[in-house]
Design an enzyme around this catalytic site. Structure first.
Site, PDB file in Angstrom:
ATOM      1  N   SER A   1      -0.777  31.477 -31.189  1.00 26.07           N
ATOM      2  CA  SER A   1      -1.629  30.323 -31.767  1.00 26.07           C
ATOM      3  C   SER A   1      -2.839  30.050 -31.226  1.00 26.07           C
ATOM      4  O   SER A   1      -3.017  31.060 -30.303  1.00 26.07           O
ATOM      5  CB  SER A   1      -0.863  29.094 -31.811  1.00 26.07           C
ATOM      6  N   LYS A   2      -3.762  29.252 -31.237  1.00 24.33           N
ATOM      7  CA  LYS A   2      -5.116  28.972 -30.798  1.00 24.33           C
ATOM      8  C   LYS A   2      -4.919  29.149 -29.331  1.00 24.33           C
ATOM      9  O   LYS A   2      -5.832  29.359 -28.434  1.00 24.33           O
ATOM     10  CB  LYS A   2      -5.513  27.588 -31.127  1.00 24.33           C
TER      11      LYS A   2
END
Ligand code: GLU
Length: 478
Positions: free
Chosen positions: A253-254
């Site tokens: 994810s980010k």
């Protein structure tokens, strides 16, 4: 006749095209190319509350950067755009009505407050949160009256009893008990369909043969299979791709850094290396071969070789794959790829300097660090200019001798024997002398090969830089 291969990438425009989605694009693209099929881009913009206008730009430019174009879509100024679900609302309404008419769906007028209260009660009682079919038994007359009075219902699917089997090419068969499925909303009160209805209707309508998508959608697949059954349609082949994990083994994810594939472009990765790397996230040709260009991936790609265990996004691996692709470029192509990263260098200087760094880079972003010395004179010289085992005075003398040597000829590789002799004369190791010269000329201990670099600088510039270095060391002595 075998069914023509038609696949789609169906992003919701709620964020950037992240690496996991880019992997989905790639696998769809490879499968379509391999079987002379069609690859479709379908924007699933049915959730107005989550729409992010910058997302479309990220999806389009990410796909363009990777070179994975789609094959069809509605006409748009001589070109074709992707499909947008928001432009197909009539179709979903007609299909919703068809389900109501067949007794597979029903209108529901429950307010968000009632639903929230229901969920609270179910949670408190430790039960799964499901719609309680409060509106299932409403008569036609009451429905009509409430609609005429201005109430807008949602349409829910009426999940039948029994079990549903999802066939998946990677996961095999998974059996779900239908009691685990909620009476999912299919059409919302804002007139938009939910993902489930729109995606099933479109996959059928667009004659999608294989649904290749991330495995977070496996949980939705039983609903989809039930919907196919209600419509009397044949489901496509499902292919759920293994989850991509970050180095800490949580879902990528980010938090793990880059949120968008375009950030990888800006980090100095080549699109062809990115493709090569993404292909190996959950797939492998099984031959040990690791260097693949797009056309070779098309050749080697087989759905059957997709793994069902999680893939790990290892950036060190991406670096090394990028290094391989950088070295595979022709010198001219390599210089062209470097250009946006070293805007200070003239095209001629860049063309001359590029071969010096092509073998020693993993990312294009390393170029300024390696090449900026060509246009920027060193300022304060690092202390390593004086070798650990030598002293300041000795270093000054060596640099003065080097200066004398550079006065006599244009620097190039033929100077090496003279440099070795000079080191010997002063009782220095050759490496020590090369390092002192390197720092004097470039300001850095890490550079492209020294004498070719000196050659690019030219004799006058080298003399100037040697003078500057000597001057600086003399001032340090005082
Ligand atoms: N719109 C879904 C997404 O955002 C598509 C899932 C699918 O491929 O069915 O990923």
């Amino acid at each position: 006749m075998p069914v023509p291969v038609r696949v789609r990438f169906a992003p919701s425009p709620t964020g950037a095209l992240h690496p996991g989605s880019a992997r989905t694009v790639l696998f769809n693209y490879l499968f379509a190319r391999k079987h002379a099929g069609s690859f479709i881009l379908r924007i699933e913009d049915t959730d107005q509350s989550r729409y992010d206008p910058s997302s479309l730009e990220s999806i389009f430019s990410g796909i363009r950067w990777l070179g994975l174009g789609w094959d069809e879509g509605p006409e748009k100024g001589g070109d074709f755009g992707p499909y947008f679900q928001s432009q197909r609302l009539d179709l979903y309404h007609a299909m919703g009505q068809q389900l109501i008419d067949g007794g597979h769906a029903y209108p529901c007028f429950c307010t968000p407050q009632r639903l929230e209260q229901l969920r609270d009660e179910q949670r408190r009682a430790g039960k799964p949160t499901r719609y309680d079919r409060h509106c299932l038994s409403l008569g036609a007359g009451e429905i009509k009256a409430r609609v005429e009075a201005g109430e807008i219902p949602v349409i829910r699917m009426k999940v039948p009893q029994g079990q549903t089997v999802v066939h998946d090419l990677v996961r095999g068969d998974t059996t779900f008990d239908n009691s685990s499925q909620d009476d999912q909303v299919l059409l919302k009160s804002d007139g938009f369909p939910t993902y489930h209805l729109a995606s099933v209707v479109d996959d059928h309508e667009m004659r999608i043969s294989h649904v290749i998508r991330g495995d977070e959608w496996l949980a939705s697949a039983p609903k989809h299979v039930i919907l196919y059954g209600m419509f009397g349609w044949e489901p496509p082949v499902f292919v759920h791709l293994p989850v991509v994990l970050g180095p800490d083994k949580t879902k990528l994810s980010k938090r793990h850094g880059a949120a968008s594939v375009l950030e990888f472009r800006d980090m100095g990765y080549l699109p062809e290396a990115m493709l090569n790397f993404l292909a190996f996230l959950g797939w492998s040709p099984g031959t040990g071969e690791e260097f693949f260009k797009l056309e070779q991936l098309v050749e080697a790609f087989e759905l059957e070789k997709i793994q069902d265990s999680p893939a790990v996004f290892d950036q060190a691996k991406l670096d090394s794959v990028n290094g391989l692709h950088l070295r595979a470029l022709s010198p001219a192509e390599f210089a062209a790829r470097l250009t946006p990263f070293v805007s200070d260098l003239s095209p001629d200087l860049l063309a001359a300097a590029a071969p010096l760094v092509q073998e020693r880079m993993q990312r294009l972003t390393e170029a300024p660090g390696l090449l900026n010395f060509l246009v920027h004179r060193p300022q304060v010289l690092p202390d390593e200019i004086v070798p650990k085992k030598q002293d300041l005075a000795g270093t000054i003398t060596v640099l003065q001798d080097l200066r004398t040597l550079f006065e006599t000829k244009e620097p190039d590789e033929s100077m090496e024997p003279a440099l070795r002799a000079l080191a010997e004369k002063h009782g220095w190791k050759t490496g020590e002398l090369f390092m002192a010269l390197r720092i004097a000329l470039t300001g850095s201990p890490v550079t492209p090969p020294l004498l070719p670099s000196a050659k690019l600088l030219g004799r006058n510039e080298c003399l100037l830089r040697l003078d500057h270095a000597i001057g600086q060391l003399i001032r340090r002595r005082q």
